[in-house]
Design a protein around this motif. Structure first.
Motif, PDB file in Angstrom:
ATOM      1  N   ASP A   1      39.287  29.740 -33.679  1.00 44.93           N
ATOM      2  CA  ASP A   1      38.053  30.012 -34.432  1.00 44.93           C
ATOM      3  C   ASP A   1      37.042  28.889 -34.231  1.00 44.93           C
ATOM      4  O   ASP A   1      35.836  29.129 -34.114  1.00 44.93           O
ATOM      5  N   HIS A   2      37.521  27.658 -34.185  1.00 37.87           N
ATOM      6  CA  HIS A   2      36.631  26.517 -33.967  1.00 37.87           C
ATOM      7  C   HIS A   2      35.994  26.594 -32.582  1.00 37.87           C
ATOM      8  O   HIS A   2      34.801  26.303 -32.416  1.00 37.87           O
ATOM      9  N   VAL A   3      36.781  26.979 -31.597  1.00 38.17           N
ATOM     10  CA  VAL A   3      36.246  27.089 -30.235  1.00 38.17           C
ATOM     11  C   VAL A   3      35.198  28.201 -30.161  1.00 38.17           C
ATOM     12  O   VAL A   3      34.178  28.058 -29.482  1.00 38.17           O
ATOM     13  N   VAL A   4      35.438  29.296 -30.869  1.00 39.93           N
ATOM     14  CA  VAL A   4      34.448  30.376 -30.902  1.00 39.93           C
ATOM     15  C   VAL A   4      33.147  29.867 -31.529  1.00 39.93           C
ATOM     16  O   VAL A   4      32.057  30.183 -31.052  1.00 39.93           O
ATOM     17  N   GLU A   5      33.248  29.067 -32.590  1.00 40.57           N
ATOM     18  CA  GLU A   5      32.040  28.474 -33.182  1.00 40.57           C
ATOM     19  C   GLU A   5      31.291  27.635 -32.164  1.00 40.57           C
ATOM     20  O   GLU A   5      30.060  27.663 -32.092  1.00 40.57           O
ATOM     21  N   MET A   6      32.024  26.874 -31.380  1.00 36.54           N
ATOM     22  CA  MET A   6      31.381  26.069 -30.340  1.00 36.54           C
ATOM     23  C   MET A   6      30.645  26.968 -29.351  1.00 36.54           C
ATOM     24  O   MET A   6      29.513  26.670 -28.937  1.00 36.54           O
ATOM     25  N   ALA A   7      31.276  28.063 -28.966  1.00 37.85           N
ATOM     26  CA  ALA A   7      30.647  28.996 -28.032  1.00 37.85           C
ATOM     27  C   ALA A   7      29.406  29.640 -28.648  1.00 37.85           C
ATOM     28  O   ALA A   7      28.445  29.946 -27.939  1.00 37.85           O
ATOM     29  N   MET A   8      29.426  29.830 -29.958  1.00 37.37           N
ATOM     30  CA  MET A   8      28.297  30.436 -30.651  1.00 37.37           C
ATOM     31  C   MET A   8      27.107  29.498 -30.768  1.00 37.37           C
ATOM     32  O   MET A   8      25.954  29.904 -30.604  1.00 37.37           O
ATOM     33  N   TYR A   9      27.370  28.224 -31.044  1.00 33.70           N
ATOM     34  CA  TYR A   9      26.296  27.326 -31.447  1.00 33.70           C
ATOM     35  C   TYR A   9      25.908  26.259 -30.430  1.00 33.70           C
ATOM     36  O   TYR A   9      24.826  25.677 -30.533  1.00 33.70           O
ATOM     37  N   LEU A  10      26.761  25.968 -29.450  1.00 34.51           N
ATOM     38  CA  LEU A  10      26.430  24.918 -28.485  1.00 34.51           C
ATOM     39  C   LEU A  10      25.558  25.468 -27.362  1.00 34.51           C
ATOM     40  O   LEU A  10      25.757  26.590 -26.897  1.00 34.51           O
ATOM     41  N   ASP A  11      24.611  24.677 -26.911  1.00 36.26           N
ATOM     42  CA  ASP A  11      23.741  25.099 -25.807  1.00 36.26           C
ATOM     43  C   ASP A  11      24.528  25.244 -24.501  1.00 36.26           C
ATOM     44  O   ASP A  11      24.257  26.131 -23.694  1.00 36.26           O
ATOM     45  N   ILE A  12      25.471  24.350 -24.315  1.00 34.73           N
ATOM     46  CA  ILE A  12      26.300  24.389 -23.099  1.00 34.73           C
ATOM     47  C   ILE A  12      27.756  24.509 -23.523  1.00 34.73           C
ATOM     48  O   ILE A  12      28.225  23.763 -24.389  1.00 34.73           O
ATOM     49  N   PHE A  13      28.455  25.452 -22.924  1.00 31.12           N
ATOM     50  CA  PHE A  13      29.867  25.670 -23.284  1.00 31.12           C
ATOM     51  C   PHE A  13      30.662  26.028 -22.026  1.00 31.12           C
ATOM     52  O   PHE A  13      30.245  26.899 -21.248  1.00 31.12           O
ATOM     53  N   PRO A  14      31.818  25.365 -21.812  1.00 31.38           N
ATOM     54  CA  PRO A  14      32.621  25.607 -20.594  1.00 31.38           C
ATOM     55  C   PRO A  14      33.477  26.867 -20.713  1.00 31.38           C
ATOM     56  O   PRO A  14      34.699  26.808 -20.822  1.00 31.38           O
ATOM     57  N   LEU A  15      32.849  28.020 -20.644  1.00 33.12           N
ATOM     58  CA  LEU A  15      33.542  29.295 -20.854  1.00 33.12           C
ATOM     59  C   LEU A  15      34.690  29.495 -19.885  1.00 33.12           C
ATOM     60  O   LEU A  15      35.756  30.001 -20.251  1.00 33.12           O
ATOM     61  N   ASP A  16      34.478  29.090 -18.627  1.00 33.06           N
ATOM     62  CA  ASP A  16      35.505  29.335 -17.606  1.00 33.06           C
ATOM     63  C   ASP A  16      36.772  28.518 -17.814  1.00 33.06           C
ATOM     64  O   ASP A  16      37.780  28.746 -17.150  1.00 33.06           O
ATOM     65  N   GLN A  17      36.738  27.565 -18.740  1.00 36.30           N
ATOM     66  CA  GLN A  17      37.955  26.825 -19.075  1.00 36.30           C
ATOM     67  C   GLN A  17      38.888  27.651 -19.966  1.00 36.30           C
ATOM     68  O   GLN A  17      40.067  27.334 -20.103  1.00 36.30           O
ATOM     69  N   PHE A  18      38.352  28.691 -20.554  1.00 35.66           N
ATOM     70  CA  PHE A  18      39.137  29.510 -21.474  1.00 35.66           C
ATOM     71  C   PHE A  18      39.324  30.945 -20.988  1.00 35.66           C
ATOM     72  O   PHE A  18      40.252  31.624 -21.406  1.00 35.66           O
ATOM     73  N   VAL A  19      38.413  31.419 -20.133  1.00 34.37           N
ATOM     74  CA  VAL A  19      38.487  32.799 -19.638  1.00 34.37           C
ATOM     75  C   VAL A  19      38.268  32.787 -18.123  1.00 34.37           C
ATOM     76  O   VAL A  19      37.269  32.229 -17.652  1.00 34.37           O
ATOM     77  N   PRO A  20      39.179  33.394 -17.349  1.00 32.37           N
ATOM     78  CA  PRO A  20      38.987  33.455 -15.892  1.00 32.37           C
ATOM     79  C   PRO A  20      37.667  34.141 -15.540  1.00 32.37           C
ATOM     80  O   PRO A  20      37.248  35.084 -16.214  1.00 32.37           O
ATOM     81  N   ALA A  21      37.023  33.685 -14.491  1.00 27.58           N
ATOM     82  CA  ALA A  21      35.697  34.180 -14.107  1.00 27.58           C
ATOM     83  C   ALA A  21      35.658  35.691 -13.923  1.00 27.58           C
ATOM     84  O   ALA A  21      34.721  36.366 -14.353  1.00 27.58           O
ATOM     85  N   GLU A  22      36.708  36.245 -13.284  1.00 27.83           N
ATOM     86  CA  GLU A  22      36.704  37.697 -13.051  1.00 27.83           C
ATOM     87  C   GLU A  22      36.811  38.481 -14.360  1.00 27.83           C
ATOM     88  O   GLU A  22      36.264  39.587 -14.489  1.00 27.83           O
TER      89      GLU A  22
END
Length: 340
Positions: A274-295
């Motif tokens: 849940d904390h990581v989702v908050e980061m994805a919601m509110y941060l300008d830059i977020f390393p999405l590919d560290q948690f979800v494969p690009a494809e």
């Protein structure tokens, strides 16, 4: 009679698009700072009303019954009827809705308590009048007392405050400006109640309350960065991320892995997610590919219906991604990113 405040609540239901429950909206209106409620407010653009309609369970049930009885709400689907949709559609409804500033409500409320109490205290002392504090708020009282103990030329500063407020009120315009002005209490005048302001503006009391909330929010936004009035926001923050999520974020910044953050904080996996989702919601830059494969990111974006933020259809369609991963991708899509 139909009031603008009714339209605002109907618009909140409309934005949920039948994808969330009555209880979900209840928590948004009350400003519950749980992960699910914060995400509902974020994805369905309900942040302006977050915490701005505090309701008891009984009052909320009565409200929904009233909307249903008037033919505006289909409670089985929790969606508006055609008549309800028409009432939620006017530009004036959306304008008021979007100005309410629920995402900044603690910041706005505390600043108002400080400033309104300061104005009342200063004016009453200047005219040697006793008074009952307009704000029954101990932290605000202590803050104002400490402020007035400082060696400042308060008369000159009061003139600056008045000038800054006047300029900001001109920018936001009526009816918002009127609702703000008449809430102030001075040495001889007591701030008007919402019922009294409603009479002035020829609206109902609830709409008058919303005009004030929207007006005060817009006034603070309109102030220039160097405005002396901004001193009343000292120590306050408009950050939307919860304190607990911020603590986890600080550990991630230090290079900790997900498992290390969880171990350090001694929290459940779902809580750190849940904390990581908050980061994805509110941060300008977020390393999405560290948690979800690009494809998988691309597939999730392609499968999402343009007008929906429902997780389940994508989860069932893909089968190889978690709800956590879908929420992360949705958060970045909501922020305007695209991966296809």
């Amino acid at each position: 009679m139909v009031h603008l405040a009714d339209g605002v609540l109907l618009l909140a239901i409309k934005r949920l698009n039948g994808e969330r429950s009555e209880r979900s909206l209840f928590h948004v209106l009350n400003g519950k700072r749980s992960a699910t409620t914060l995400q509902d407010a974020f994805f369905y653009e309900l942040e302006p009303v977050f915490g701005q309609f505090p309701q008891t369970t009984y009052a909320y049930e009565s409200l929904l019954k009233g909307l249903e009885k008037r033919g505006w709400l289909d409670r089985k689907q929790f969606k508006l009827t055609e008549a309800g949709d028409m009432l939620a559609s006017p530009e004036a409804v959306e304008d008021l809705f979007n100005r309410l500033g629920g995402e900044r409500r603690d910041f706005n409320a505390t600043t108002w308590k400080r400033l309104s109490l300061f104005v009342q205290t200063f004016m009453s002392k200047e005219h040697e009048r006793t008074f009952y504090p307009v704000q029954a708020d101990r932290p605000a009282e202590q803050w104002v007392k400490r402020l007035l103990q400082l060696d400042r030329d308060w008369k000159v500063l009061m003139q600056s405050f008045h000038h800054e407020i006047e300029i900001a009120l001109e920018k936001i315009g009526d009816p918002y400006a009127t609702a703000v002005v008449y809430r102030f209490t001075g040495a001889f005048e007591t701030g008007l109640t919402y019922e009294q302001i409603a009479s002035l503006l020829d609206v109902d009391a609830e709409t008058a309350r919303l005009y004030f909330l929207a007006g005060w929010n817009e006034l603070l936004i309109a102030l220039p960065e160097d405005a002396k009035l901004r001193g009343f926001t000292y120590g306050l923050s408009t950050e939307q991320m919860t304190y607990s999520a911020r603590e986890s974020y600080e550990l991630f910044l230090k290079g900790y892995s997900f498992q290390q953050v969880q171990s350090q904080r001694r929290l459940r996996t779902s809580t750190i997610e849940d904390h990581v989702v908050e980061m994805a919601m509110y941060l300008d830059i977020f390393p999405l590919d560290q948690f979800v494969p690009a494809e998988e990111i691309v597939t999730i974006e392609r499968l999402r219906h343009p007008n929906s933020w429902a997780l389940k259809p994508i989860f069932e369609e893909m089968g190889n991604v978690s709800y956590f991963q879908i929420r992360l991708v949705f958060a970045r899509l909501k922020r305007g990113e695209t991966f296809v």
